[in-house]
Design a protein around this motif. Sequence first.
Motif, PDB file in Angstrom:
ATOM      1  N   UNK A   1      11.142  10.265  -8.195  1.00 20.74           N
ATOM      2  CA  UNK A   1       9.812   9.657  -8.143  1.00 20.74           C
ATOM      3  C   UNK A   1       8.860  10.430  -7.252  1.00 20.74           C
ATOM      4  N   UNK A   2       9.351  10.873  -6.108  1.00 19.54           N
ATOM      5  CA  UNK A   2       8.516  11.621  -5.159  1.00 19.54           C
ATOM      6  C   UNK A   2       8.045  12.943  -5.753  1.00 19.54           C
TER       7      UNK A   2
ATOM      8  N   UNK B   1       0.846  -1.201   0.000  1.00 18.00           N
ATOM      9  CA  UNK B   1       0.000   0.000   0.000  1.00 18.00           C
ATOM     10  C   UNK B   1       0.881   1.250   0.000  1.00 18.00           C
ATOM     11  N   UNK B   2       0.323   2.342  -0.452  1.00 16.60           N
ATOM     12  CA  UNK B   2       1.061   3.612  -0.441  1.00 16.60           C
ATOM     13  C   UNK B   2       1.505   3.958   0.977  1.00 16.60           C
TER      14      UNK B   2
ATOM     15  N   UNK C   1      -5.394   7.172  -4.353  1.00 13.45           N
ATOM     16  CA  UNK C   1      -6.546   6.446  -3.822  1.00 13.45           C
ATOM     17  C   UNK C   1      -6.268   6.080  -2.367  1.00 13.45           C
ATOM     18  N   UNK C   2      -7.203   6.361  -1.500  1.00 12.32           N
ATOM     19  CA  UNK C   2      -7.145   5.948  -0.093  1.00 12.32           C
ATOM     20  C   UNK C   2      -5.974   6.531   0.693  1.00 12.32           C
ATOM     21  N   UNK C   3      -5.418   7.633   0.230  1.00 18.04           N
ATOM     22  CA  UNK C   3      -4.307   8.236   0.976  1.00 18.04           C
ATOM     23  C   UNK C   3      -4.166   9.705   0.574  1.00 18.04           C
ATOM     24  N   UNK C   4      -3.358  10.428   1.329  1.00 14.85           N
ATOM     25  CA  UNK C   4      -3.115  11.841   1.017  1.00 14.85           C
ATOM     26  C   UNK C   4      -1.983  11.964  -0.001  1.00 14.85           C
ATOM     27  N   UNK C   5      -1.861  13.150  -0.556  1.00 12.39           N
ATOM     28  CA  UNK C   5      -0.873  13.382  -1.610  1.00 12.39           C
ATOM     29  C   UNK C   5       0.560  13.157  -1.175  1.00 12.39           C
ATOM     30  N   UNK C   6       0.902  13.536   0.039  1.00 11.38           N
ATOM     31  CA  UNK C   6       2.271  13.372   0.529  1.00 11.38           C
ATOM     32  C   UNK C   6       2.647  11.896   0.627  1.00 11.38           C
ATOM     33  N   UNK C   7       1.741  11.093   1.156  1.00 12.09           N
ATOM     34  CA  UNK C   7       1.985   9.655   1.277  1.00 12.09           C
ATOM     35  C   UNK C   7       2.125   9.040  -0.112  1.00 12.09           C
TER      36      UNK C   7
END
Length: 134
Positions: A79-80, A51-52, A89-95
């Motif tokens: 990449x970051x 998962x992210x 999906x299912x997470x914030x942009x930073x993660x």
Amino acid sequence: MMKPKDAELLNGLALAYMGDAAYEQLVREHLLTNGQTKPNQLHRLATNYVSAKAQAWLIDALLEEELLTSEEIDYYKRGRNAKSYSKAKNTDGSTYNKSSGFEAVMGYLYLTKQEDRLHELIGLCISKVDKTLA
């Protein structure tokens, strides 16, 4: 085999695309090797690794423990910092961005056939997740 110079030409999201597949394959092998065979259980367990959120946690740990080379850190940042046009999906942009960086490192190592290093890092990551599941 892709030469490091060729990998340098790929954008961070292309590296992440490949890294996602390479990482997930080794996670799946790990689960099967450890006796997991039920499809629903395999998917649920794999999420703990791929998962992210898990990948962001893992890359933070690798960076904090100074386990990445300066070159790997450069690919992580590529990449970051890559501009993604898809929503997380299912997470914030930073993660999501950190997980893309994690995958970019794996993609770079895979594409440049640095298999020993790829397996070393993925082994460390799998071990870290396994400890949280024990």
